[in-house]
Design a protein around this motif. Structure first.
Motif, PDB file in Angstrom:
ATOM      1  N   VAL A   1     -58.573 -39.571  60.303  1.00 51.50           N
ATOM      2  CA  VAL A   1     -59.137 -39.816  58.972  1.00 51.50           C
ATOM      3  C   VAL A   1     -58.166 -39.311  57.910  1.00 51.50           C
ATOM      4  O   VAL A   1     -57.788 -38.128  57.909  1.00 51.50           O
ATOM      5  CB  VAL A   1     -60.503 -39.130  58.815  1.00 51.50           C
ATOM      6  N   GLN A   2     -57.769 -40.187  57.002  1.00 51.23           N
ATOM      7  CA  GLN A   2     -56.911 -39.790  55.894  1.00 51.23           C
ATOM      8  C   GLN A   2     -57.793 -39.457  54.697  1.00 51.23           C
ATOM      9  O   GLN A   2     -58.297 -40.342  54.004  1.00 51.23           O
ATOM     10  CB  GLN A   2     -55.903 -40.879  55.531  1.00 51.23           C
ATOM     11  N   ALA A   3     -57.985 -38.167  54.454  1.00 47.39           N
ATOM     12  CA  ALA A   3     -58.893 -37.724  53.403  1.00 47.39           C
ATOM     13  C   ALA A   3     -58.275 -37.836  52.022  1.00 47.39           C
ATOM     14  O   ALA A   3     -58.980 -38.043  51.032  1.00 47.39           O
ATOM     15  CB  ALA A   3     -59.304 -36.271  53.664  1.00 47.39           C
ATOM     16  N   LEU A   4     -56.965 -37.707  51.950  1.00 49.68           N
ATOM     17  CA  LEU A   4     -56.278 -37.685  50.663  1.00 49.68           C
ATOM     18  C   LEU A   4     -54.954 -38.412  50.819  1.00 49.68           C
ATOM     19  O   LEU A   4     -54.288 -38.278  51.852  1.00 49.68           O
ATOM     20  CB  LEU A   4     -56.039 -36.233  50.233  1.00 49.68           C
ATOM     21  N   GLY A   5     -54.573 -39.191  49.801  1.00 48.36           N
ATOM     22  CA  GLY A   5     -53.332 -39.932  49.914  1.00 48.36           C
ATOM     23  C   GLY A   5     -52.562 -40.005  48.609  1.00 48.36           C
ATOM     24  O   GLY A   5     -53.054 -40.548  47.619  1.00 48.36           O
ATOM     25  N   GLY A   6     -51.378 -39.416  48.573  1.00 49.80           N
ATOM     26  CA  GLY A   6     -50.488 -39.544  47.426  1.00 49.80           C
ATOM     27  C   GLY A   6     -51.033 -38.996  46.128  1.00 49.80           C
ATOM     28  O   GLY A   6     -50.844 -39.590  45.067  1.00 49.80           O
ATOM     29  N   PHE A   7     -51.681 -37.839  46.172  1.00 49.01           N
ATOM     30  CA  PHE A   7     -52.306 -37.254  44.976  1.00 49.01           C
ATOM     31  C   PHE A   7     -51.251 -36.459  44.209  1.00 49.01           C
ATOM     32  O   PHE A   7     -50.719 -35.465  44.695  1.00 49.01           O
ATOM     33  CB  PHE A   7     -53.461 -36.337  45.397  1.00 49.01           C
ATOM     34  N   THR A   8     -50.946 -36.899  42.985  1.00 50.23           N
ATOM     35  CA  THR A   8     -49.939 -36.237  42.154  1.00 50.23           C
ATOM     36  C   THR A   8     -50.537 -35.920  40.790  1.00 50.23           C
ATOM     37  O   THR A   8     -51.107 -36.796  40.139  1.00 50.23           O
ATOM     38  CB  THR A   8     -48.700 -37.127  41.986  1.00 50.23           C
ATOM     39  N   LEU A   9     -50.403 -34.656  40.369  1.00 51.44           N
ATOM     40  CA  LEU A   9     -50.994 -34.240  39.098  1.00 51.44           C
ATOM     41  C   LEU A   9     -50.378 -32.908  38.677  1.00 51.44           C
ATOM     42  O   LEU A   9     -50.184 -32.019  39.509  1.00 51.44           O
ATOM     43  CB  LEU A   9     -52.514 -34.072  39.258  1.00 51.44           C
ATOM     44  N   ASP A  10     -50.080 -32.763  37.387  1.00 49.18           N
ATOM     45  CA  ASP A  10     -49.687 -31.478  36.805  1.00 49.18           C
ATOM     46  C   ASP A  10     -50.870 -30.922  36.027  1.00 49.18           C
ATOM     47  O   ASP A  10     -51.507 -31.635  35.251  1.00 49.18           O
ATOM     48  CB  ASP A  10     -48.488 -31.638  35.877  1.00 49.18           C
ATOM     49  N   VAL A  11     -51.151 -29.644  36.249  1.00 51.47           N
ATOM     50  CA  VAL A  11     -52.265 -28.979  35.569  1.00 51.47           C
ATOM     51  C   VAL A  11     -51.689 -27.817  34.760  1.00 51.47           C
ATOM     52  O   VAL A  11     -51.264 -26.806  35.330  1.00 51.47           O
ATOM     53  CB  VAL A  11     -53.312 -28.455  36.572  1.00 51.47           C
ATOM     54  N   PRO A  12     -51.634 -27.938  33.431  1.00 56.11           N
ATOM     55  CA  PRO A  12     -51.064 -26.868  32.609  1.00 56.11           C
ATOM     56  C   PRO A  12     -51.876 -25.578  32.702  1.00 56.11           C
ATOM     57  O   PRO A  12     -53.090 -25.608  32.965  1.00 56.11           O
ATOM     58  CB  PRO A  12     -51.121 -27.431  31.188  1.00 56.11           C
ATOM     59  N   ARG A  13     -51.212 -24.470  32.482  1.00 59.05           N
ATOM     60  CA  ARG A  13     -51.902 -23.184  32.475  1.00 59.05           C
ATOM     61  C   ARG A  13     -52.995 -23.193  31.404  1.00 59.05           C
ATOM     62  O   ARG A  13     -52.788 -23.633  30.266  1.00 59.05           O
ATOM     63  CB  ARG A  13     -50.925 -22.054  32.199  1.00 59.05           C
ATOM     64  N   GLY A  14     -54.203 -22.761  31.785  1.00 52.61           N
ATOM     65  CA  GLY A  14     -55.301 -22.641  30.845  1.00 52.61           C
ATOM     66  C   GLY A  14     -56.142 -23.895  30.670  1.00 52.61           C
ATOM     67  O   GLY A  14     -57.083 -23.901  29.880  1.00 52.61           O
ATOM     68  N   GLU A  15     -55.836 -24.945  31.431  1.00 54.01           N
ATOM     69  CA  GLU A  15     -56.639 -26.164  31.330  1.00 54.01           C
ATOM     70  C   GLU A  15     -57.888 -26.053  32.200  1.00 54.01           C
ATOM     71  O   GLU A  15     -57.858 -25.462  33.280  1.00 54.01           O
ATOM     72  CB  GLU A  15     -55.836 -27.389  31.778  1.00 54.01           C
ATOM     73  N   ILE A  16     -58.997 -26.616  31.720  1.00 55.14           N
ATOM     74  CA  ILE A  16     -60.183 -26.812  32.553  1.00 55.14           C
ATOM     75  C   ILE A  16     -60.170 -28.277  32.989  1.00 55.14           C
ATOM     76  O   ILE A  16     -60.389 -29.179  32.182  1.00 55.14           O
ATOM     77  CB  ILE A  16     -61.489 -26.484  31.804  1.00 55.14           C
ATOM     78  N   LEU A  17     -59.881 -28.493  34.255  1.00 55.33           N
ATOM     79  CA  LEU A  17     -59.810 -29.825  34.832  1.00 55.33           C
ATOM     80  C   LEU A  17     -61.032 -30.032  35.716  1.00 55.33           C
ATOM     81  O   LEU A  17     -61.327 -29.187  36.572  1.00 55.33           O
ATOM     82  CB  LEU A  17     -58.540 -29.973  35.671  1.00 55.33           C
TER      83      LEU A  17
END
Length: 245
Positions: free
Chosen positions: A15-31
């Motif tokens: 089972v491939q649960a995740l594929g090619g997930f790319t993201l930058d999360v800046p310090r102090g962000e609520i994502l």
């Protein structure tokens, strides 16, 4: 800065649960991450926390690749997972054995204050309400002073009033120390009330289909027109991702 670079996770059963997930999360962000069941939201948090290794890709915090549980990253689960034989104080202090006693006590007092549980130090988990137990779990995560706080649907089992109170506690904590927060939820209202940015995921394998930047003040009224606008946008995008899954 937290960087997620081409994260993929395939389990032993294929089972491939995740594929090619790319993201930058800046310090102090609520994502806030939303998506249907099976889209890899919890897997994503476990990869970020270092509890699991990606099949491909990297998690990088402040230039350092995460390959195991990291002192700057802490994860709060859906259930409090308190040790029933330990008091509130000892549950919070569980990961602080290497610190000198004065520093350990200072951090415990600070964490208890952050979740408004002063005076509960000597209680056992069985003496707490569900909301209080979850606040202890939050305090246990805060006591290590993480830069990144991961929350995996931590309020989903709570009643509406307790849930709203704990959402406000999260905002209190963010306003005080500005950690990076990544929250997984199925609750669109919760996403819009808390997020600076919402990521919508789609399954098989889990990947990003849309991002929403929430341009609203930090404290939001759920009946405000702006909140309703983003609520409708998030609901439409989530519905579209489920319909085409």
């Amino acid at each position: 800065m937290l960087s997620l670079n081409g994260l993929s996770k395939t389990y032993g059963n294929g089972v491939q649960a995740l594929g090619g997930f790319t993201l930058d999360v800046p310090r102090g962000e609520i994502l806030v991450v939303i998506g249907g069941s099976g889209c890899g939201k919890s897997t994503l948090l476990r990869l970020i926390s270092g509890l699991e290794r990606p099949s491909r890709g990297t998690v990088v915090i402040n230039g350092e690749t995460v390959t195991e549980p990291h002192p700057l990253i802490n994860l709060i689960f859906q259930e409090p997972r308190l040790l029933p034989w330990l008091t509130v104080r000892d549950n919070i202090a569980f990961g602080l054995a290497d610190l000198p006693a004065p520093e350990r006590d200072r951090r415990i007092r600070l964490a208890l204050g952050q979740v408004h549980l002063e005076g509960y130090e000597d209680r056992l988990p069985k003496e707490l309400s569900g909301g209080q137990a979850q606040r202890v779990a939050i305090a246990r995560a805060l006591v290590t002073q993480p830069e990144v706080l991961l929350l995996d649907e931590p309020f989903s089992a709570l009643d509406a009033l307790t849930r709203a109170a704990l959402q406000n506690h999260i905002l209190d904590i963010w306003e005080e120390s500005r950690p990076t927060i990544i929250l997984v939820t199925h609750d669109i209202d919760e996403a819009v009330l808390l997020a600076h940015r919402i990521v919508v995921m789609k399954p098989w394998p889990g990947h990003i289909v849309e991002e929403i930047t929430v341009d609203l003040p930090g404290r939001r009224d759920r009946d405000d027109d702006g909140v309703d606008h983003y609520r409708r946008e998030a609901r439409a995008l989530l519905g579209s991702s489920l319909a085409s899954a």
